[in-house]
Write an enzyme that holds these catalytic residues in place. Structure first.
Site, PDB file in Angstrom:
ATOM      1  N   GLN A 285     -22.624 -41.049  -3.751  1.00  0.00           N
ATOM      2  CA  GLN A 285     -21.702 -40.656  -4.820  1.00  0.00           C
ATOM      3  C   GLN A 285     -20.255 -40.888  -4.381  1.00  0.00           C
ATOM      4  OE1 GLN A 285     -22.345 -40.085  -7.801  1.00  0.00           O
ATOM      5  NE2 GLN A 285     -24.315 -39.047  -8.032  1.00  0.00           N
ATOM      6  N   TYR A 314     -35.204 -40.709  -7.415  1.00  0.00           N
ATOM      7  CA  TYR A 314     -33.963 -41.490  -7.345  1.00  0.00           C
ATOM      8  C   TYR A 314     -33.059 -40.830  -6.302  1.00  0.00           C
ATOM      9  CZ  TYR A 314     -35.867 -42.834 -11.869  1.00  0.00           C
ATOM     10  OH  TYR A 314     -36.695 -43.244 -12.876  1.00  0.00           O
ATOM     11  N   GLU A 335     -37.151 -43.468  -3.772  1.00  0.00           N
ATOM     12  CA  GLU A 335     -35.947 -44.279  -3.988  1.00  0.00           C
ATOM     13  C   GLU A 335     -36.350 -45.744  -3.778  1.00  0.00           C
ATOM     14  OE1 GLU A 335     -32.404 -44.285  -4.431  1.00  0.00           O
ATOM     15  OE2 GLU A 335     -32.652 -46.392  -3.902  1.00  0.00           O
ATOM     16  N   ASP A 383     -32.316 -38.182 -10.919  1.00  0.00           N
ATOM     17  CA  ASP A 383     -30.916 -38.623 -10.894  1.00  0.00           C
ATOM     18  C   ASP A 383     -30.897 -40.142 -11.026  1.00  0.00           C
ATOM     19  OD1 ASP A 383     -28.213 -38.888 -10.491  1.00  0.00           O
ATOM     20  OD2 ASP A 383     -28.242 -38.296  -8.388  1.00  0.00           O
ATOM     21  N   CYS A 410     -25.804 -40.030 -15.331  1.00  0.00           N
ATOM     22  CA  CYS A 410     -24.472 -40.641 -15.350  1.00  0.00           C
ATOM     23  C   CYS A 410     -24.246 -41.412 -16.645  1.00  0.00           C
ATOM     24  CB  CYS A 410     -24.284 -41.548 -14.133  1.00  0.00           C
ATOM     25  SG  CYS A 410     -25.534 -42.824 -13.997  1.00  0.00           S
TER      26      CYS A 410
END
Ligand code: SAH
Length: 452
Positions: A285, A314, A335, A383, A410
């Site tokens: 991030q 994720y 991931e 996420d 997001c």
């Protein structure tokens, strides 16, 4: 309907702000999108692009200011899309983001009853980015750094990026000047010639460790090691200089192949008191301070206990799961980027966490397999990237029958789409909490708790 013509001027009043931060004027129903224009402002504009359904206009003269307008330091910050909301007061930006989420909950999710909390903002909404990816081009016979003008590959020379860690802004100039001194050629996209494509800089918010990645077209880097040594000498925070090779004619910034020119293969930083190794290809991030706010809020919403089995889907380098591992029985992370999973495994060890397992793969593939293997999560954190969740993932997560799903998003549009699916499958969204991870830009991060 009056036909709007290219290059003609019109006097308009702005009646809306698009999700990208462009002012919208309607000329007898035809929408014109205008940069640096805010609701209730009256202006003359020139239609510069006219399509079938909408067009783009350019301000010729503005007659009044929206009271929430604030002065923009450098118009290139709007033109390049680096800071497309920087002409708005920060309070207004936060309200705008809350409203954008409300809008998609009504229009896309058809869940008008779901509340949206006020956006959690920053005290100092500038200089927050811990990473920069700066394109390099030859401009006026010199190697130049800056940013592309929106929807183009014309480089606008920029030195102060407003939202990047100022130490990163400074590093880019130092590196640019070193490359100039060594006569290193800038990449030329048109004919896929030249050498340096991008300069990427990452700086640990707490550690202050700096990584420099020089993305090059070809492998042979004349005096590459010497250049790396000088970068280190002029920027003492640098602990790693990496050459990444990207020979393709593509908009994708990084290639697959990497070489260490100086120092380590990764940097370290801290998040909520845990240390993390961050490799060049791993997602991390960009706003460390607000990521801590985001994770804390997400963890708080989940009300975790020692009996909880948690999936961190994720997971990147493992940051969410490792932040909460001590509160729960077990964490399973998945991931798709192999380097990130190597980091996640390393990070678990480095923080003395033994109840976390990680797998490389697509979440939508691994989730159903875990179910077959008898892994029985009580809380699933997701996420995903901007495109949101894959339908197969949604089905597998519901089949796993968790008590709670915590969705970190997001992209409000795909969040709304996915919330609709979950609602239909029996998982109901409570309040949505936007957290401003990207001040001055139109990006919106939000968290929502879903319960059965
Ligand atoms: N939770 C992490 C990373 C979030 S970003 C953090 O907060 O730092 C989204 C991550 O999803 C990226 O690391 C990306 O590589 C990964 N990803 C993208 N598509 C995926 C997929 N289909 N399955 C699993 N991971 C995916």
């Amino acid at each position: 309907m009056m036909t709007v013509e290219k290059n003609k001027t019109y006097t308009v009043t702005i009646d809306d702000l698009s999700y990208e931060g462009l002012g919208v004027a309607h000329i007898e129903g035809y929408p014109l999108f205008i940069e640096n224009a805010l609701p209730d402002e009256e202006m003359t504009v020139k239609a510069v692009k006219v399509g079938k359904k909408f067009g783009y206009g350019k301000v010729i003269e503005r007659f009044n200011d929206n009271p929430e307008r604030q002065a923009v330091k450098d118009m290139d910050l709007l033109r390049s899309g680096i800071a497309p909301l920087s002409h708005l007061t920060y309070d207004y930006q936060l309200r705008f983001k809350q409203q954008q989420v409300e809008k998609v909950l009504k229009t896309i999710a058809k869940l008008p009853e779901v509340q949206v909390a006020p956006t959690l903002g920053m005290d100092q909404p500038f200089g927050y980015r811990n990473k920069a990816q700066i394109p390099v081009q030859k401009v006026d016979n010199q190697l130049m750094t800056g940013f592309y003008r929106k929807n183009s590959h014309v480089l606008l020379p920029i030195e102060n990026y407003l939202i990047q860690d100022p130490k990163i802004d400074q590093a880019i100039l130092v590196i640019r000047d070193i490359l100039r001194r060594f006569n290193v050629k800038a990449y030329n996209e048109r004919d896929n010639t030249g050498f340096i494509r991008h300069i990427i800089v990452r700086r640990g918010h707490y550690s202050h460790e700096m990584m420099v990645i020089l993305v090059t077209r070809t492998e042979r880097f004349f005096k590459g090691m010497e250049i790396a040594e000088i970068i280190k000498k002029e920027l003492p925070e640098v602990v790693s200089v990496i050459q990444n090779i990207n020979p393709e004619k593509t908009n994708v910034i990084m290639g697959r192949e990497e070489k260490v020119l100086y120092g380590k293969t990764a940097i370290n930083d801290t998040l909520l008191g845990k240390t993390y190794r961050i490799s060049p290809q791993s997602f991390y991030q960009v706003n460390t301070e607000q990521t801590e706010v985001l994770y804390q809020k997400a963890i708080e919403l989940a009300e975790l206990t020692k009996d909880d089995i948690v999936v961190d889907a994720y997971c990147g380098i493992g940051t969410i799961g490792l932040s909460l591992a001590e509160k729960v029985k077990h964490v399973y992370g998945v991931e798709v980027i192999a380097q990130a999973i190597e980091d996640a495994k390393y990070n678990a060890k480095a923080n003395g966490i033994e109840n976390a397992n990680y797998e490389v793969g697509k979440a939508e593939k691994i989730m159903p397999r875990w179910a077959r293997e008898g892994i029985d999560p009580s809380v699933i954190f997701v996420d995903p990237p901007r495109k949101g969740l894959d339908e197969k993932f949604i089905e597998a997560s519901v089949a796993a029958n968790p008590e709670k799903i915590v969705y970190i998003s997001c992209n409000p549009a795909t969040l709304a789409r996915d919330l609709r699916r979950y609602e239909d499958l029996g998982y109901h969204a409570s309040t949505v909490q936007p957290v401003d991870l990207f001040p001055q830009t139109s990006h919106i991060e939000s968290i929502v708790l879903l319960t059965k």
